[in-house]
Design an enzyme around this catalytic site. Structure first.
Site, PDB file in Angstrom:
ATOM      1  N   CYS A   1       0.140   9.064  -0.245  1.00  0.00           N
ATOM      2  CA  CYS A   1       1.171   8.465  -1.092  1.00  0.00           C
ATOM      3  C   CYS A   1       1.568   7.055  -0.684  1.00  0.00           C
ATOM      4  O   CYS A   1       2.382   6.427  -1.353  1.00  0.00           O
ATOM      5  CB  CYS A   1       2.413   9.355  -1.089  1.00  0.00           C
ATOM      6  SG  CYS A   1       3.154   9.557   0.554  1.00  0.00           S
ATOM      7  N   GLN A   2       1.025   6.530   0.408  1.00  0.00           N
ATOM      8  CA  GLN A   2       1.450   5.213   0.873  1.00  0.00           C
ATOM      9  C   GLN A   2       1.321   4.119  -0.191  1.00  0.00           C
ATOM     10  O   GLN A   2       2.150   3.212  -0.246  1.00  0.00           O
ATOM     11  CB  GLN A   2       0.664   4.806   2.124  1.00  0.00           C
ATOM     12  CG  GLN A   2       0.953   5.660   3.344  1.00  0.00           C
ATOM     13  CD  GLN A   2      -0.015   6.835   3.453  1.00  0.00           C
ATOM     14  OE1 GLN A   2      -0.614   7.247   2.460  1.00  0.00           O
ATOM     15  NE2 GLN A   2      -0.164   7.374   4.653  1.00  0.00           N
TER      16      GLN A   2
END
Length: 391
Positions: A80-81
């Site tokens: 999800c970065q």
């Protein structure tokens, strides 16, 4: 029903899937510490059907054909970065974006359904087109991107395909996404995450996201109207916090309403850790991973999680625990870091779950994890609808 877990991390969603009755044919994760955590907890991922296999490495090199053709659900949390509010906001330009790999898994496995989870930042306005692109790719996994085609051009082609006459026999999925607050499902954490769920269209599944089981109003009622919350925790009136003017007005409105019995109170930090020894006063306690870590401090925007609310979202950070985050804010104004065991409870991992790595590495695993209970709620709902259509 058989399942495959991609981007498994410390195993939160995978454990929720197992608790919901799915049998893991394989778990895929590249981080060596997270892989070792999964290896050290085999009882959480195996069942009567036999052993599961952990694939340690980059999912982009995986041969999905090796899993066979009897996979009911593919699940996972694509890194999800690229979309995180605390990250670099690279989105589709970030090489850590694994949504293309999630789409490939659906195209090659052709599961009956899929469950993917990601951060709230995916819903930001500057990612709106890319979210639409991802949803359309999951809807039409065989409408693939050409070698020299930009994702924007591919999106336009998918939009035209979506609005054209359906092709008989084409593999497509009915896809929904929604922002879920984990606290509304009994998790002691106000963790908002996007869930993307799809069912193969030929199954004719009619599905919607599960309804909340817990609410903030019910918690406030138990605190300030019935008083059950304070009595359960044996907090005398002299030690209870003072209501703000805004809170008093809200409680006044609540007292005029009749809350339904169907919703339970949000679960608070105090509810979650009440039976654990104080790691400061009892440094030699025997609870697994329950060790005091010094150095916590509060500063603007990073004030910790109040004891009598669900925790704020546990965070991972690029370099371990972010300064000022992942703390308890005590009623006397003091703060301290959550121990690993406290953080694991907040993420609804069982107390005998073993984590591998340093404190910072383990807190990163926990900050990236899907709360086990939230994963289980969504997975059970998916499983029930698949069984209802005989899938």
């Amino acid at each position: 029903m058989n399942s495959i877990e991609l981007f498994a991390g410390a195993g939160g969603l995978a454990m929720g899937m197992a608790n919901a009755g799915f049998h893991h044919c394989g778990l895929v994760e590249w981080n060596p510490h997270a892989c070792q955590t999964i290896r050290e907890n085999p009882q959480r991922y195996s069942d009567a059907h036999g052993k599961w296999k952990l694939y340690e490495g980059d999912a982009r090199g995986l041969d999905y054909a090796s899993f066979g053709d009897d996979i009911a659900v593919v699940s996972g949390g694509p890194p999800c970065q690229p979309f995180s509010l605390g990250g670099k906001h690279g989105g589709s330009l970030d090489t850590r974006d694994m949504f293309p790999e999630a789409v490939r898994s659906i195209r090659e496995i052709r599961p009956k359904a899929f469950i993917f989870e990601n951060v709230k930042g995916l819903l930001r306005q500057n990612f709106a087109s890319y979210l639409e692109y991802t949803i359309l790719q999951l809807t039409y996994p065989f409408v693939t991107r050409c070698a020299e085609e930009t994702w924007e051009s591919h999106l336009a082609r998918l939009e035209r395909h979506h609005t054209s006459v359906p092709i008989p026999g084409e593999l497509r999925y009915k896809v929904l996404f929604r922002l879920l607050n984990a606290a509304n499902y009994g998790v002691p954490q106000k963790r908002e995450r996007v869930f993307i769920v799809g069912f193969r269209e030929d199954l004719n599944v009619e599905w919607s996201f599960p309804e909340p089981t817990h609410s903030e109003d019910a918690l406030l009622h138990s605190m300030w109207i019935s008083g059950d919350y304070w009595e359960r925790h044996k907090v005398p009136r002299s030690k209870r916090p003072t209501q703000s003017t805004k809170m008093a007005a809200r409680v006044s409105r609540l007292s005029a309403l009749r809350l339904g019995d169907e919703l339970l109170p949000w679960v608070t930090v105090r509810d979650t850790i009440r039976d654990l020894p104080d790691p400061v006063k009892s440094p030699n306690n025997k609870v697994l991973n329950h060790v005091y870590i010094p150095g916590a401090r509060s500063y603007p925007g990073h004030t910790g999680s109040p004891l009598d609310e669900p925790a704020k979202t546990l965070k991972a950070g690029d370099h371990g625990v972010p300064g000022g985050e992942n703390m308890i804010a005590m009623p006397d104004g003091s703060v301290r870091y959550f121990t690993i065991r406290e953080a694991a409870r907040i993420q609804t991992f069982p107390d005998d779950y073993v984590f591998h790595g340093s404190w910072g590495e383990i807190m990163r695993q926990l900050g990236n994890a899907v709360p086990v209970k939230l994963g289980e709620v969504v997975a059970k709902h998916v499983a029930a609808h698949l069984r209802a259509v005989g899938a």
